[in-house]
Design a protein around this motif. Structure first.
Motif, PDB file in Angstrom:
ATOM      1  N   ARG A 152     139.829  72.181  26.754  1.00 27.81           N
ATOM      2  CA  ARG A 152     139.767  72.619  28.147  1.00 27.81           C
ATOM      3  C   ARG A 152     141.085  72.227  28.815  1.00 27.81           C
ATOM      4  NH1 ARG A 152     133.911  73.160  29.607  1.00 27.81           N
ATOM      5  NH2 ARG A 152     134.632  72.948  31.745  1.00 27.81           N
ATOM      6  N   TRP A 153     142.146  72.935  28.431  1.00 27.12           N
ATOM      7  CA  TRP A 153     143.521  72.554  28.778  1.00 27.12           C
ATOM      8  C   TRP A 153     143.800  72.596  30.276  1.00 27.12           C
ATOM      9  CZ3 TRP A 153     144.251  70.330  24.534  1.00 27.12           C
ATOM     10  CH2 TRP A 153     143.883  70.909  23.323  1.00 27.12           C
ATOM     11  N   GLU A 154     143.325  73.613  30.966  1.00 27.41           N
ATOM     12  CA  GLU A 154     143.552  73.712  32.421  1.00 27.41           C
ATOM     13  C   GLU A 154     142.917  72.517  33.131  1.00 27.41           C
ATOM     14  OE1 GLU A 154     145.370  75.710  34.230  1.00 27.41           O
ATOM     15  OE2 GLU A 154     145.805  77.346  32.856  1.00 27.41           O
ATOM     16  N   GLU A 155     141.714  72.188  32.720  1.00 26.94           N
ATOM     17  CA  GLU A 155     140.999  71.065  33.313  1.00 26.94           C
ATOM     18  C   GLU A 155     141.730  69.753  33.019  1.00 26.94           C
ATOM     19  OE1 GLU A 155     136.479  71.089  33.364  1.00 26.94           O
ATOM     20  OE2 GLU A 155     136.982  69.803  31.651  1.00 26.94           O
ATOM     21  N   GLY A 156     142.181  69.575  31.780  1.00 26.78           N
ATOM     22  CA  GLY A 156     142.927  68.377  31.417  1.00 26.78           C
ATOM     23  C   GLY A 156     144.202  68.243  32.229  1.00 26.78           C
TER      24      GLY A 156
END
Length: 167
Positions: A35-39
């Protein structure tokens, strides 16, 4: 699940050090879950309060790498390595970002540094092998064997020192 935890971590209030720890942990979990955007968003929150936070720089670098923002990833990892030169994770992040930029000489150097600091870093080991295959003049080493030898020597020395201290 993870989305609820990440959302709660973003909206929490409380002591700054606790918030930083919770948000860094949530960023790491988000990244591990892809969940790259969230990270990246969670790392951004930490960095807004502390622009030199090593863990947040590494997490944002990892997120940016996977989002194909290689220059941003390299910049964050570079700052992390400069702020904590004894951090294997910073050098691994920088090696990863350098590989995305196609700079395999930098990848090779940083992967070696990361392994010198953390012999068990599998990502750094994979990056080392990748870079050795891409840098024409790179001397081929059995990096895994060298790292394992160093580790076993350290364990043996610690065991011998412990045995002497019991006498």
């Amino acid at each position: 699940g993870l989305a609820a935890f990440a959302s709660a971590a973003e909206s929490l209030s409380g002591p700054p050090e606790l918030l930083k720890e919770v948000r860094n942990g949530a960023a790491a979990l988000s990244n591990r879950a892809g969940r790259w955007e969230e990270g990246r968003r969670l790392a951004d929150r930490v960095l807004a309060a502390d622009p030199e936070d090593h863990d947040a720089l590494v997490q944002r670098s990892n997120a940016n790498y996977h989002l194909r923002n290689y220059e941003l990833a390299f910049g964050d990892a570079d700052r992390a390595a400069k702020s904590a030169p004894d951090s294997g994770s910073a050098y691994t992040a920088r090696a990863l970002a350098a590989s995305g930029l196609g700079d395999f000489q930098q990848t090779l150097e940083d992967a070696r540094r990361a392994l010198a600091l953390d012999a068990g870093d599998q990502t750094a080991f994979s990056l080392l092998k990748l870079a050795e295959g891409r840098v024409p003049a790179a001397p081929r080493t059995d990096a895994a064997a060298a790292v394992r030898r160093e580790y076993h020597e350290m364990v043996s020395q610690l065991g011998a020192a412990e045995a002497r201290s019991r006498r």
